[in-house]
Design a protein around this motif. Structure first.
Motif, PDB file in Angstrom:
ATOM      1  N   LEU A 131       1.908  -1.637   2.213  1.00 30.81           N
ATOM      2  CA  LEU A 131       2.842  -0.516   2.150  1.00 30.81           C
ATOM      3  C   LEU A 131       3.202  -0.121   0.720  1.00 30.81           C
ATOM      4  CD1 LEU A 131       5.130  -1.492   5.137  1.00 30.81           C
ATOM      5  CD2 LEU A 131       3.331   0.239   5.081  1.00 30.81           C
ATOM      6  N   ASN A 132       2.615  -0.804  -0.262  1.00 34.09           N
ATOM      7  CA  ASN A 132       2.808  -0.471  -1.679  1.00 34.09           C
ATOM      8  C   ASN A 132       1.465  -0.459  -2.371  1.00 34.09           C
ATOM      9  OD1 ASN A 132       5.656  -0.348  -1.599  1.00 34.09           O
ATOM     10  ND2 ASN A 132       5.739  -2.577  -1.634  1.00 34.09           N
ATOM     11  N   PHE A 176       0.332   3.698  -0.595  1.00 30.85           N
ATOM     12  CA  PHE A 176       0.007   2.568   0.258  1.00 30.85           C
ATOM     13  C   PHE A 176      -1.495   2.383   0.247  1.00 30.85           C
ATOM     14  CE2 PHE A 176       0.945   6.159   3.111  1.00 30.85           C
ATOM     15  CZ  PHE A 176      -0.226   6.285   3.843  1.00 30.85           C
ATOM     16  N   ASP A 190       3.011  -2.713  -7.106  1.00 28.52           N
ATOM     17  CA  ASP A 190       4.047  -2.642  -6.067  1.00 28.52           C
ATOM     18  C   ASP A 190       4.700  -1.255  -5.992  1.00 28.52           C
ATOM     19  OD1 ASP A 190       4.755  -4.272  -4.014  1.00 28.52           O
ATOM     20  OD2 ASP A 190       6.482  -5.149  -5.027  1.00 28.52           O
ATOM     21  N   ASP A 191       3.943  -0.223  -6.369  1.00 36.13           N
ATOM     22  CA  ASP A 191       4.442   1.152  -6.369  1.00 36.13           C
ATOM     23  C   ASP A 191       4.607   1.661  -4.937  1.00 36.13           C
ATOM     24  OD1 ASP A 191       4.896   3.897  -6.677  1.00 36.13           O
ATOM     25  OD2 ASP A 191       3.494   4.074  -8.355  1.00 36.13           O
ATOM     26  N   SER A 192       5.842   1.910  -4.527  1.00 30.78           N
ATOM     27  CA  SER A 192       6.133   2.306  -3.149  1.00 30.78           C
ATOM     28  C   SER A 192       5.781   3.770  -2.844  1.00 30.78           C
ATOM     29  CB  SER A 192       7.613   2.057  -2.830  1.00 30.78           C
ATOM     30  OG  SER A 192       8.430   2.851  -3.663  1.00 30.78           O
ATOM     31  N   ARG A 193       5.343   4.518  -3.849  1.00 30.79           N
ATOM     32  CA  ARG A 193       4.898   5.891  -3.590  1.00 30.79           C
ATOM     33  C   ARG A 193       3.515   5.919  -2.963  1.00 30.79           C
ATOM     34  NH1 ARG A 193       4.857   8.497  -9.199  1.00 30.79           N
ATOM     35  NH2 ARG A 193       4.007   6.434  -9.607  1.00 30.79           N
TER      36      ARG A 193
END
Length: 108
Positions: A49-50, A59, A54-57
């Motif tokens: 999901l990242n 996936f 670990d960029d959550s914008r």
């Protein structure tokens, strides 16, 4: 840019919340100079999901895509647009650095 008729029959819905492991489909024209010019359809799953760092914008998906898929839609299994194929990890660069060939690391 996409041009539609004045009165389109259907327009895709957008969806923003994805779940880990959820099925997805991608369509595009990878390597159309040597492969099919009519497009390529592929299935996969949401694998993270990242994205990078670990960029959550972003996936990650397991559906195999190539450079010709960039800009193409990523759909859930009920045809909602959930993303746009934007890039994939440079497997050769990682292999030269770490000695391992990464597989199925695509970012949306």
């Amino acid at each position: 840019m996409l041009k539609l008729p004045d009165d389109p029959i259907k327009v895709a819905s957008f969806r923003t919340a994805m779940r880990l492991g959820e099925g997805v489909a991608a369509f595009g024209f990878p390597h159309s100079d040597i492969l099919s010019t009519s497009g390529n359809f592929t299935l996969g799953n949401i694998t993270a999901l990242n994205g990078i760092g670990d960029d959550s914008r972003y996936f990650q998906i397991s559906a195999p895509v190539q450079a010709g898929n960039s800009g193409g839609p990523l759909l859930d299994l009920t045809a909602n647009v959930v993303g746009v194929v934007s890039s994939k990890l440079n497997a050769l660069r990682i292999a030269l650095k770490d000695g391992d060939l990464p597989q199925n690391v695509i970012l949306l």
